[in-house]
Enzyme design. Structure first.
Site, short mmCIF file in Angstrom:
data_model
loop_
_atom_site.label_atom_id
_atom_site.label_comp_id
_atom_site.label_asym_id
_atom_site.label_seq_id
_atom_site.Cartn_x
_atom_site.Cartn_y
_atom_site.Cartn_z
CE LYS A 78 -3.92 2.02 2.55
NZ LYS A 78 -4.83 1.86 3.72
CB SER A 153 -8.23 3.57 2.70
OG SER A 153 -7.38 2.99 3.67
CB SER A 177 -8.45 0.67 5.52
OG SER A 177 -9.21 1.82 5.28
N1 GLN Z 1 -13.40 4.17 6.13
C1 GLN Z 1 -12.72 4.57 7.32
C2 GLN Z 1 -12.24 6.00 7.19
O1 GLN Z 1 -12.45 6.59 6.16
C3 GLN Z 1 -11.58 3.64 7.63
C4 GLN Z 1 -10.39 3.87 6.81
C5 GLN Z 1 -9.19 3.08 7.26
O2 GLN Z 1 -9.33 2.06 7.91
N2 GLN Z 1 -8.03 3.60 6.93
O3 GLN Z 1 -11.68 6.54 8.09
#
Ligand code: GLN
Length: 486
Positions: A78, A153, A177
């Site tokens: 990532k 994400s 995410s």
């Molecule tokens: N969807 C969540 C957010 O936007 C989690 C994102 C994540 O785990 N990085 O914060």
């Protein structure tokens, strides 16, 4: 089967028997990327030459009998993890040209294990999002249906694994995410216990919630990757100094004597009926495998999203203050004063969602509102931790869906941030409590979209999660199913 379509453990066997070389594997994956990346868009940056060089070194090490645990295995990483000499954008324009001078500890460990790093997987900007649509470098597509989101994400990580554009990947999980995109892409994703994996070199979003973890083609690979990246790191004061077990060891143990908790609040209104059915079938299979089940309650579940969307932005507003146009990445060169340079660099460099979070977080921390929002959210966080502690008195693990629905259409929720936030309801509490959670594929919707099964456990109970996930995977036998990307 083509080499690119195999798992880590399958490739390890071929490498050990000298049936293939690391360069063969790398070339096979690079050819695959060449063929399907145009349809998927899983990568922000690829480094094919370096990958082939690493593969050649891996072959040398294998010949000399000193290959590490991931020797010759091509991975995507990532784009939130610092990679020495390889651009790290975090999905943001503000880091468009940032080339880290050091490797994240997890990357260092992957390199030490002999892995081949293909490139950097796309993601929501600074890991803020649930669909990977908040990215300055395009929106990746779900390999099972390219009109749908691949989740976020860590969308690029999950999509690259599902589309066989790498053998496995590393993502980060602040509120789901890793697990959510894994669920939407039909692959395995694990968020380990907070402190299990070093966060050194992981670009910070919300430091009290962030954790790195594997995204893989099957559960055994997940255990292999977790073995490689876990462990204490003096460079991360929140990493825990505790022995790392061999996560592969207990994988195949049976489930007799284990009690699986079913949190009733995770099966309420808003849950898609096909998702519910697939998860119920998974629960039945665990019963057949010898596990007991019990209904439990996590009474503060309804408040998790609200608490998270105060705490995470609050931490983000502080973490992202460092991007000022002076020290990192993008700078507006037309500004005429220092203040204007700060303002314009941030205004141009950050995307809308990131700005929204910085504004929410700054507001929640500001004098007069701190008690009403931030402190309240922390109190709710304590209640959520207590909910889990109480539940784990009655059971060993908790099982549920990962996301209330399968992947949605690209564009469907972009204008409605609240509905996007609400889709995180089943994954967010895990992070607030610092617990481990895994998503393992458990079925498909009528229109062919994958559905994930979530298992959450107590702190440092990764072995149990992997063991249950492995048992489920074996009984379902859908892990060989691939998206029809020709
Ligand atoms: N969807 C969540 C957010 O936007 C989690 C994102 C994540 O785990 N990085 O914060």
């Amino acid at each position: 089967m083509e080499l690119y379509a195999l798992t880590i453990h399958e490739l390890q066997e071929l490498l050990a028997n000298k049936e293939v070389s690391a360069v063969d594997i790398c070339q096979s994956v690079l050819d695959r990327i060449e063929r399907v990346e145009g349809k998927i868009g899983a990568y922000i940056t690829l480094d094919k030459e370096k990958a082939l060089e690493q593969a050649a070194v891996a072959d040398q090490h294998i010949d000399e009998g000193k290959g590490g645990a991931l020797c010759g295995i091509p991975l995507s990483v990532k784009d939130i993890l610092c990679t020495k000499g390889l651009r790290t954008t975090c999905g943001s324009k503000i880091l468009e040209s940032f080339i880290p001078p050091y490797d994240a500890t997890a990357v260092e460990k992957l390199n030490a294990a002999g892995a081949v790093i293909l490139g950097k997987a796309t993601m929501d900007e600074f890991a803020m999002g649930s669909s990977n649509e908040n990215c300055a470098y395009g929106v990746p597509k779900n390999p099972w249906n390219t009109e749908c989101i691949c989740g976020g994400s860590s969308g690029g990580s999950a999509a690259s694994v599902a589309a066989d554009e790498c053998i496995a990947s590393i993502g980060s999980d602040t509120g789901g995410s890793i697990r959510q995109p894994a669920s939407h892409c039909g692959v395995v994703g694990m968020k380990p216990t907070y402190g299990r994996v070093s966060r050194y070199g992981l670009v910070a979003y919300a430091s009290s919630l962030d954790q790195l973890g594997p995204i893989t083609k099957d559960v055994e690979d997940c255990a292999i990757m977790l073995n490689a990246i876990s462990g204490y790191d003096p460079k991360d004061s929140t990493s825990v100094n505790r022995q790392t077990p061999d996560y592969r060891q207990s994988l195949k143990d049976g489930l007799k004597g284990l009690t699986v908790g079913i949190p009733k609040e995770y099966f309420t209104a808003g849950l898609d009926s096909e998702v519910e059915q697939a998860v119920q079938q998974g629960i039945n299979l665990l019963r057949e495998a010898g596990a007991d089940t019990v209904e439990v309650s996590l009474p503060h579940t309804d408040y998790a999203v609200a608490a998270y969307y105060v705490i995470a932005p609050a931490e983000a507003s502080s973490n992202l203050a460092r991007y000022d146009g002076v020290r990192y990445g993008f700078r507006d060169m037309e500004a005429e004063s220092l203040l204007e340079m700060y303002k314009e660099s941030r205004s141009i460099g950050f995307g809308d969602e990131v700005k929204r979070r910085i504004i929410i977080g700054t507001y929640a921390l500001s004098s007069g509102y701190y008690d009403a929002y931030y402190k309240k959210a922390l109190q709710v966080r304590s209640l959520i931790v207590e909910d889990f502690t109480n539940a784990f008195e009655k059971c060993d693990v908790l099982v549920s869906p990962v996301c209330p629905t399968p992947a949605w259409k690209i564009g469907e929720k972009v204008d409605d941030p609240l509905s996007m936030y609400l889709s995180d309801i089943l994954t967010i509490a895990t992070n607030l409590a610092g617990l481990p959670g895994i998503s393992v594929p458990c079925g498909f919707s009528g229109n062919g979209l994958p559905i994930g099964f979530q298992i959450q456990g107590g702190h440092f109970e990764e072995e149990k999660l992997l063991q249950i996930a492995y048992n489920l995977e074996q009984r379902l036998d859908i892990s060989g199913k691939k998206p029809a990307l020709s």
